[in-house]
Structure formats: structure tokens, C-alpha cells
Design a protein around this motif. Structure first.
Motif, PDB file in Angstrom:
ATOM      1  N   PRO A   1       0.842  -1.208   0.000  1.00 48.08           N
ATOM      2  CA  PRO A   1       0.000   0.000   0.000  1.00 48.08           C
ATOM      3  C   PRO A   1       0.876   1.256   0.000  1.00 48.08           C
ATOM      4  O   PRO A   1       2.052   1.229   0.378  1.00 48.08           O
ATOM      5  CB  PRO A   1      -0.793  -0.126   1.294  1.00 48.08           C
ATOM      6  N   ALA A   2       0.296   2.362  -0.392  1.00 47.61           N
ATOM      7  CA  ALA A   2       1.054   3.608  -0.510  1.00 47.61           C
ATOM      8  C   ALA A   2       1.696   4.017   0.810  1.00 47.61           C
ATOM      9  O   ALA A   2       2.768   4.630   0.837  1.00 47.61           O
ATOM     10  CB  ALA A   2       0.130   4.719  -1.026  1.00 47.61           C
ATOM     11  N   ALA A   3       1.063   3.667   1.924  1.00 49.64           N
ATOM     12  CA  ALA A   3       1.615   4.053   3.230  1.00 49.64           C
ATOM     13  C   ALA A   3       2.944   3.371   3.514  1.00 49.64           C
ATOM     14  O   ALA A   3       3.730   3.858   4.350  1.00 49.64           O
ATOM     15  CB  ALA A   3       0.604   3.721   4.323  1.00 49.64           C
ATOM     16  N   TYR A   4       3.234   2.280   2.819  1.00 49.95           N
ATOM     17  CA  TYR A   4       4.476   1.536   3.066  1.00 49.95           C
ATOM     18  C   TYR A   4       5.367   1.403   1.837  1.00 49.95           C
ATOM     19  O   TYR A   4       6.526   0.998   1.958  1.00 49.95           O
ATOM     20  CB  TYR A   4       4.147   0.115   3.569  1.00 49.95           C
ATOM     21  N   ASP A   5       4.870   1.760   0.656  1.00 50.80           N
ATOM     22  CA  ASP A   5       5.636   1.583  -0.580  1.00 50.80           C
ATOM     23  C   ASP A   5       6.935   2.377  -0.530  1.00 50.80           C
ATOM     24  O   ASP A   5       6.926   3.603  -0.366  1.00 50.80           O
ATOM     25  CB  ASP A   5       4.770   2.032  -1.769  1.00 50.80           C
ATOM     26  N   LYS A   6       8.046   1.644  -0.629  1.00 47.21           N
ATOM     27  CA  LYS A   6       9.400   2.220  -0.594  1.00 47.21           C
ATOM     28  C   LYS A   6       9.676   2.964   0.720  1.00 47.21           C
ATOM     29  O   LYS A   6      10.504   3.872   0.765  1.00 47.21           O
ATOM     30  CB  LYS A   6       9.628   3.158  -1.792  1.00 47.21           C
ATOM     31  N   LYS A   7       8.981   2.562   1.782  1.00 50.50           N
ATOM     32  CA  LYS A   7       9.166   3.206   3.083  1.00 50.50           C
ATOM     33  C   LYS A   7       9.548   2.209   4.180  1.00 50.50           C
ATOM     34  O   LYS A   7       9.467   2.541   5.365  1.00 50.50           O
ATOM     35  CB  LYS A   7       7.887   3.943   3.482  1.00 50.50           C
ATOM     36  N   VAL A   8       9.944   1.024   3.777  1.00 56.97           N
ATOM     37  CA  VAL A   8      10.391   0.002   4.744  1.00 56.97           C
ATOM     38  C   VAL A   8      11.883  -0.203   4.516  1.00 56.97           C
ATOM     39  O   VAL A   8      12.279  -0.895   3.576  1.00 56.97           O
ATOM     40  CB  VAL A   8       9.616  -1.319   4.558  1.00 56.97           C
ATOM     41  N   PRO A   9      12.738   0.372   5.358  1.00 57.14           N
ATOM     42  CA  PRO A   9      14.183   0.341   5.105  1.00 57.14           C
ATOM     43  C   PRO A   9      14.864  -0.999   5.403  1.00 57.14           C
ATOM     44  O   PRO A   9      15.917  -1.298   4.850  1.00 57.14           O
ATOM     45  CB  PRO A   9      14.712   1.436   6.036  1.00 57.14           C
ATOM     46  N   GLY A  10      14.289  -1.804   6.262  1.00 57.24           N
ATOM     47  CA  GLY A  10      14.938  -3.061   6.637  1.00 57.24           C
ATOM     48  C   GLY A  10      14.621  -4.192   5.680  1.00 57.24           C
ATOM     49  O   GLY A  10      14.218  -3.982   4.534  1.00 57.24           O
ATOM     50  N   THR A  11      14.808  -5.421   6.164  1.00 54.95           N
ATOM     51  CA  THR A  11      14.511  -6.578   5.321  1.00 54.95           C
ATOM     52  C   THR A  11      13.012  -6.775   5.135  1.00 54.95           C
ATOM     53  O   THR A  11      12.588  -7.325   4.126  1.00 54.95           O
ATOM     54  CB  THR A  11      15.097  -7.851   5.940  1.00 54.95           C
TER      55      THR A  11
END
Length: 209
Positions: free
Chosen positions: A129-139
């Protein structure tokens, strides 16, 4: 006949002058008694010396020192209190939705396929979802209801090191895996299986020394 000669004795038993035979007790018994007493003293001294050495090396309290502490100072492991911990869910009891939050294509499907091989139930697969797209820096990020913290997160954590967990307001039991930018692959199956076995069979609490 001399006055020292007993009546009725004569010839070679005749005693004259100042020289006469003396009657002496045998010394063999005395030597045996003295030898036995000396042996007892030697053994006692040796035993006392050994006790002193043990006392010095054990810290002076008569207790043997071990790597974990002094023997006798160890306390038994605390007994479990309250209700026993609930059994963790098996992979077949956990539904996972897999979402790709990276610019790399195909990660969600390949990861979902591998989780399915390991016994997990697969739900939705697609882009994050847009809230997490390309916003999760870890694994990755495991996202689920508050109840997931009681078991599902622990089981899923054996499959991917470094992934974080987060709860949301959902009421369903499914869990989302949002693949992060540092993701390369799930942990090797052999390592994940070993971690899962260790999770279900925790080591007993050792005695406190």
C-alpha cells in the motif's frame, strides 16, 4: 655358699661375689607398640595436611569451587508459576499476505511461493500500500493484529532475520509481510527450521550459582 645363692642351688647356678644374672623382660612387644603409635601419628599428620590444602584451594569454606560457582552455593532453578505458556501456532495455521515495497519486481510472488513450500498459508500477493511503498528500510515488516504478538510474529520471525513487527487495528488473524528495501531472500530453510524447533523447545532455566 654366698648369701645370694637361693637355697638348694649350687654348681653352675652358684652366685658368688658381686656379679649375678639379671632377669629382663623382652623388648619386642614394646617395639611393636611404639611402632604402631608412630604410624598413627604419621597418618594423622598426613590427613591434616591434605585437609589444609583442600581448604586453601576451595576458598577456606570447605566447599569445592566449580566453573559455575561454589558447590553448595547454587540455588535450584525457579519453578514455573501461573498458567503454562500457550502453544505456538504451526505454519499451517498462519495466513500470510505478501506485499512488495521495493522497486524490484517479482519479489512478492517468489517470496510467497517459498513461504508456501515451508507450510504457511498464502493470502494476498502484490505491491505494498502507498503508506508503506518504498518506506520500509529493513529486510521486511510483519504487520498484524495485536494477537499476532502472542505467537504468529515469533513463528514468522524464524523465516526472516532483521524484520520488524507492528500491530494495527485489524481483527483478522492474517499477517502481512511487507518486503523492505534491504530484503534479499528468506533465511535458508535449514536455518529457519532449526530456529523454529528451538522456539518450540526452549532450554530449561539453569540453576543460579
Amino acid at each position: 655358699m654366698s648369701m645370694l645363692t637361693p637355697p638348694g642351688m649350687g654348681g653352675k647356678y652358684r652366685i658368688t661375689g658381686d656379679v649375678y644374672p639379671r632377669m629382663r623382660r623382652p623388648h619386642r612387644r614394646r617395639r611393636i607398640v611404639l611402632g604402631a603409635a608412630a604410624a598413627v601419628l604419621v597418618l594423622g599428620a598426613a590427613g591434616w595436611g591434605t585437609f589444609q590444602l583442600v581448604d586453601v584451594f576451595s576458598g577456606g569454606d570447605g566447599k569445592t569451587t566449580t566453573a559455575a560457582g561454589r558447590r553448595g552455593d547454587c540455588k535450584p532453578a525457579p519453578k514455573p508459576t501461573g498458567q503454562p505458556a500457550a502453544a505456538l501456532p504451526k505454519p499451517a495455521q498462519i495466513t500470510v499476505n505478501v506485499y512488495n515495497a521495493t522497486p524490484r519486481s517479482g519479489l512478492a510472488k517468489s517470496t510467497a511461493d517459498e513461504l508456501k513450500k515451508r507450510g504457511f498459508v498464502i493470502g494476498k500477493v502484490g505491491n505494498a500500500p502507498a503508506a508503506y511503498d518504498k518506506k520500509v528500510p529493513g529486510t521486511g515488516l510483519w504487520l498484524g493484529a495485536p494477537g499476532a504478538s502472542k505467537g504468529a510474529f515469533s513463528v514468522l520471525g524464524t523465516q526472516l532475520k532483521g524484520a520488524t513487527t507492528k500491530v494495527d487495528a485489524r481483527t483478522t488473524a492474517d499477517v502481512d509481510l511487507i518486503i523492505g528495501t534491504a530484503f534479499k531472500a528468506l533465511d535458508p530453510k535449514a536455518a529457519a527450521d532449526a530456529a523454529l524447533i528451538a522456539l518450540n523447545k526452549p532450554k530449561p532455566v539453569p540453576a543460579r550459582c
